[in-house]
Design a protein around this motif. Structure first.
Motif, PDB file in Angstrom:
ATOM      1  N   ARG A  60       3.058  -4.757   3.172  1.00  0.00           N
ATOM      2  CA  ARG A  60       3.707  -3.557   3.534  1.00  0.00           C
ATOM      3  C   ARG A  60       2.834  -2.373   3.375  1.00  0.00           C
ATOM      4  O   ARG A  60       2.014  -2.267   2.594  1.00  0.00           O
ATOM      5  N   VAL A  61       3.136  -1.546   4.273  1.00  0.00           N
ATOM      6  CA  VAL A  61       2.517  -0.185   3.979  1.00  0.00           C
ATOM      7  C   VAL A  61       3.740   0.940   4.025  1.00  0.00           C
ATOM      8  O   VAL A  61       4.465   0.867   4.807  1.00  0.00           O
ATOM      9  N   TYR A  62       3.930   1.515   2.786  1.00  0.00           N
ATOM     10  CA  TYR A  62       4.706   2.632   2.528  1.00  0.00           C
ATOM     11  C   TYR A  62       4.022   4.094   2.552  1.00  0.00           C
ATOM     12  O   TYR A  62       3.101   4.334   1.811  1.00  0.00           O
ATOM     13  N   ALA A  97       8.264   5.315   6.076  1.00  0.00           N
ATOM     14  CA  ALA A  97       7.746   6.706   6.109  1.00  0.00           C
ATOM     15  C   ALA A  97       8.850   7.578   5.784  1.00  0.00           C
ATOM     16  O   ALA A  97       9.677   7.878   6.645  1.00  0.00           O
ATOM     17  N   VAL A  98       8.607   8.426   4.497  1.00  0.00           N
ATOM     18  CA  VAL A  98       9.749   9.215   4.036  1.00  0.00           C
ATOM     19  C   VAL A  98       9.270  10.772   4.270  1.00  0.00           C
ATOM     20  O   VAL A  98       8.177  10.795   4.934  1.00  0.00           O
ATOM     21  N   ALA A  99      10.081  11.460   4.403  1.00  0.00           N
ATOM     22  CA  ALA A  99       9.739  12.864   4.821  1.00  0.00           C
ATOM     23  C   ALA A  99       9.259  13.793   3.535  1.00  0.00           C
ATOM     24  O   ALA A  99       9.852  13.750   2.392  1.00  0.00           O
ATOM     25  N   ALA A 104       0.998  -1.128   0.073  1.00  0.00           N
ATOM     26  CA  ALA A 104       0.117  -0.070  -0.004  1.00  0.00           C
ATOM     27  C   ALA A 104       0.832   1.196   0.277  1.00  0.00           C
ATOM     28  O   ALA A 104       1.774   1.242   1.023  1.00  0.00           O
ATOM     29  N   LEU A 105       0.720   2.013  -0.990  1.00  0.00           N
ATOM     30  CA  LEU A 105       1.479   3.458  -1.257  1.00  0.00           C
ATOM     31  C   LEU A 105       0.463   4.336  -0.771  1.00  0.00           C
ATOM     32  O   LEU A 105      -0.602   4.842  -1.772  1.00  0.00           O
TER      33      LEU A 105
END
Length: 245
Positions: free
Chosen positions: A30-32, A58-60, A4-5
């Motif tokens: 997975r969850v991104y 989790a990216v910024a 999941a994006l």
């Protein structure tokens, strides 16, 4: 493997809850999260906690970076600035520390996937990829088969074989071997494609093929707006949610 994006949650807890319920039905591995967990809406604590507890990556986003640096918005968006200050006041020290630890770019080598909030070429600049010409530059430089971004608040898929083309949003796309793909996952909390439903993407990858599912989910916009109004968020930020703008 099913991923999941999601991106651009923007402190919209009713929207994120609806997406979370949909993700549960999709049986993902997975969850991104591609950034901008916070900003614009009035539930930053709930959204940060959900991402912290449920996202494998989790990216910024630019909202996290500006929060951490205490910066004003470069484009002079006074409404976004008001929301950013209210979000900052609502967050705990622990949540702010979590946001400060987010990287600007993450690579999943197993999936051959690179993730950033706006682009992977210059992730710290947060430049938008609005059209096919901009997608060409991104895909030419891409080091992985898949690139996933947010930031535009629109769902789109660009493919590169002999050239670059945009694939119509909302379709289930079989992605064949041999190309590179740029997935713009849209926005959970503030869509800007004239569709007010929360948006995210399911990317399913196996040895022979991959399929990109553009998901849209109804949520109680009135609940989001009521909380924003109660907390004194600017009216334009509230009203745009009803129109997906």
């Amino acid at each position: 493997m099913r991923i999941a994006l999601l991106s651009d949650i923007h402190s919209n807890w009713p929207a994120l809850k609806a997406v979370a319920r949909d993700i549960e039905k999709m049986n993902v591995d997975r969850v991104y999260c591609l950034g901008d967990i916070i900003g614009y809406c009035a539930h930053p604590r709930e959204c940060v906690d959900w991402v912290k507890n449920n996202a494998d990556v989790a990216v910024a986003g630019n909202h996290e970076v500006m929060l951490n640096r205490g910066q004003a918005f470069k484009n002079g968006n006074e409404y976004a600035q008001v929301a950013a200050e209210k979000n900052r006041e609502a967050l705990t020290d622990e949540q702010i520390a979590y946001l400060k630890l987010r990287s600007l770019l993450v690579v999943d080598q197993g999936l051959d996937l690179t993730m950033a909030h706006a682009n992977t070429t210059y992730p710290e600049g947060f430049d938008y990829i609005f059209n096919e010409e901009m997608a060409i530059d991104e895909l030419i430089r891409a080091k992985t088969r898949f690139t996933a971004i947010g930031h535009t608040h629109k769902q789109r898929l660009f493919s590169r074989h002999d050239g670059v083309k945009a694939i119509e949003q909302g379709k289930e796309i079989d992605i064949k071997d041999g190309g590179k793909y740029l997935i713009d996952v849209g926005s959970v909390g503030q869509p800007r494609d004239n569709d007010s439903r929360a948006g995210y993407v399911i990317l399913e990858v196996d040895k022979d093929k991959a399929v990109c599912f553009f998901r849209r989910v109804f949520y109680r916009i009135d609940q989001t707006v009521s909380k924003m109004e109660h907390c004194g968020y600017p009216e334009p930020l509230r009203e745009r949610l009803f129109f997906g703008q």
